[in-house]
Design a protein around this motif. Sequence first.
Motif, mmCIF file in Angstrom:
data_model
loop_
_atom_site.group_PDB
_atom_site.id
_atom_site.type_symbol
_atom_site.label_atom_id
_atom_site.label_comp_id
_atom_site.label_asym_id
_atom_site.label_seq_id
_atom_site.Cartn_x
_atom_site.Cartn_y
_atom_site.Cartn_z
ATOM 1 N N TYR A 80 0.843 -1.201 0.000
ATOM 2 C CA TYR A 80 0.000 0.000 0.000
ATOM 3 C C TYR A 80 0.879 1.253 0.000
ATOM 4 N N GLY A 107 -1.855 7.974 4.332
ATOM 5 C CA GLY A 107 -2.984 7.206 4.857
ATOM 6 C C GLY A 107 -2.521 5.904 5.495
ATOM 7 N N MET A 137 -6.949 10.240 6.836
ATOM 8 C CA MET A 137 -7.089 8.781 6.778
ATOM 9 C C MET A 137 -6.036 8.097 7.657
ATOM 10 N N TYR A 158 -9.065 15.931 3.677
ATOM 11 C CA TYR A 158 -9.708 15.580 2.404
ATOM 12 C C TYR A 158 -11.077 16.211 2.381
ATOM 13 N N LEU A 167 -7.684 14.289 -4.906
ATOM 14 C CA LEU A 167 -8.290 12.973 -4.688
ATOM 15 C C LEU A 167 -9.808 13.101 -4.605
ATOM 16 N N LEU A 183 -10.664 8.123 -6.309
ATOM 17 C CA LEU A 183 -9.436 7.379 -6.040
ATOM 18 C C LEU A 183 -8.781 6.902 -7.334
ATOM 19 N N ARG A 194 -5.524 1.703 -8.307
ATOM 20 C CA ARG A 194 -4.365 1.148 -7.590
ATOM 21 C C ARG A 194 -4.359 -0.374 -7.660
ATOM 22 N N PHE A 232 -15.531 10.810 -0.646
ATOM 23 C CA PHE A 232 -14.667 11.797 -1.306
ATOM 24 C C PHE A 232 -15.513 12.576 -2.319
ATOM 25 N N HIS A 273 0.532 13.237 -5.741
ATOM 26 C CA HIS A 273 0.084 12.270 -4.741
ATOM 27 C C HIS A 273 0.995 11.030 -4.719
ATOM 28 N N ARG A 324 0.168 8.199 -7.101
ATOM 29 C CA ARG A 324 -0.915 7.289 -6.700
ATOM 30 C C ARG A 324 -2.257 7.686 -7.296
#
Length: 387
Positions: free
Chosen positions: A25, A80, A109, A130, A159, A162, A165, A229, A276, A279
Amino acid sequence: MSPILEINDLKNRARRRVPKMFFDYADSGSWTEGTYKANENDFSKIKLRQRIAVDMTNRSLKSTMVGQDVAMPVALAPTGLTGMQHADGEILAAQAAEEFGVPFTLSTMSICSLEAVAEKTKKPFWFQLYMMKDRDFIANLIERAKAVGCSALVLTLDLQILGQRHKDLRNGLSAPPKFTPKHIYQMATRPLWCLGMLRTKNHSFGNIVGHAKGVSDLSSLSSWTAEQFDPQLNWNDVEWIRNLWGGPLILKGILDIEDARMAARTGADAIIVSNHGGRQLDGAPSSIEVLPSIADAVGDQIEIHMDGGIRSGQDVLKAKCLGAQGTYIGRPFLYGLGADGKAGVTKALEIIRHELDVTMALCGKRDINSLDASIIYPPQGLQNPKG
Ligand code: HOC
């Protein structure tokens, strides 16, 4: 045990100590990871001018970020799930940062809550926000950040949804974590990590669970985060946050000159040139690639910070030379945390400080605040030294 000399050594140790789904992660980018890799690779393409016979005594790395004194221009980035790299991760990282004299930024987060971190630290830390759809929750978070004495607010703007990922999807990473045989195996093979988790009471998203409407426990968290979000985030929201907060405000996720110009008009104190950590939008340029043009466009109107790809003190120096007043490290401190808790975060900071100091000296500079593009090779106006 092999010595820890550079950030990569901490990374290798963290890989052995943190369950795979959580290590991945932290260690991954979105989709092809092209932007994530570019963040690191583009730093190594920048060359420095070696200077000699210059007095290199009495060097200073001290600087300021949004008017606050820092031992070196490096803050710990908001990351996060930090408390999943190591039990009480946010508390340990905040303690290491305050002892070192650099800002720690707590993520919305995070696993440890604002109050839990404040209880175990003495100096103010920064809080990252956020934009969630539930504006009452946001207003309440800001009140909580004020109540515990946070000294800057970092508002993340990149963000709204998302990024894609793949590693997390392949690993089945979820909040709350699933306990499939694969996940149980990953945790069981990391006994020190497990021991820490058994001892701590910080297991869920501490800023959210028990605070957001309808999120009273881990089972209700998942659907809430997935739909919270805010895809409609706009510049008016930034103004709303600025008025509610009233203190130093830093806008994170600026990668485009037009957005930088908009950000400069909001009256915020600083922007973070950031993708980010690679990401979010895979295919975006690296932060260091766009930093000079953004600094050139708005550096006289707003303080410029950057993150993304910093793996050494030398990278910090390059970012300073190309227009950043301050920088942030995310993965380097997470690797330290996973490798060795608070001592690992301190080690990451020490490595970066030493590399920054030695590089600065060998470039013939003594004061971090005197760095500019003049120490980048080839020097301006000499692009073709043979020509
Ligand atoms: C579960 C939702 O900034 C990251 C962090 C947090 C993102 C939200 C995760 O991983 O980039």
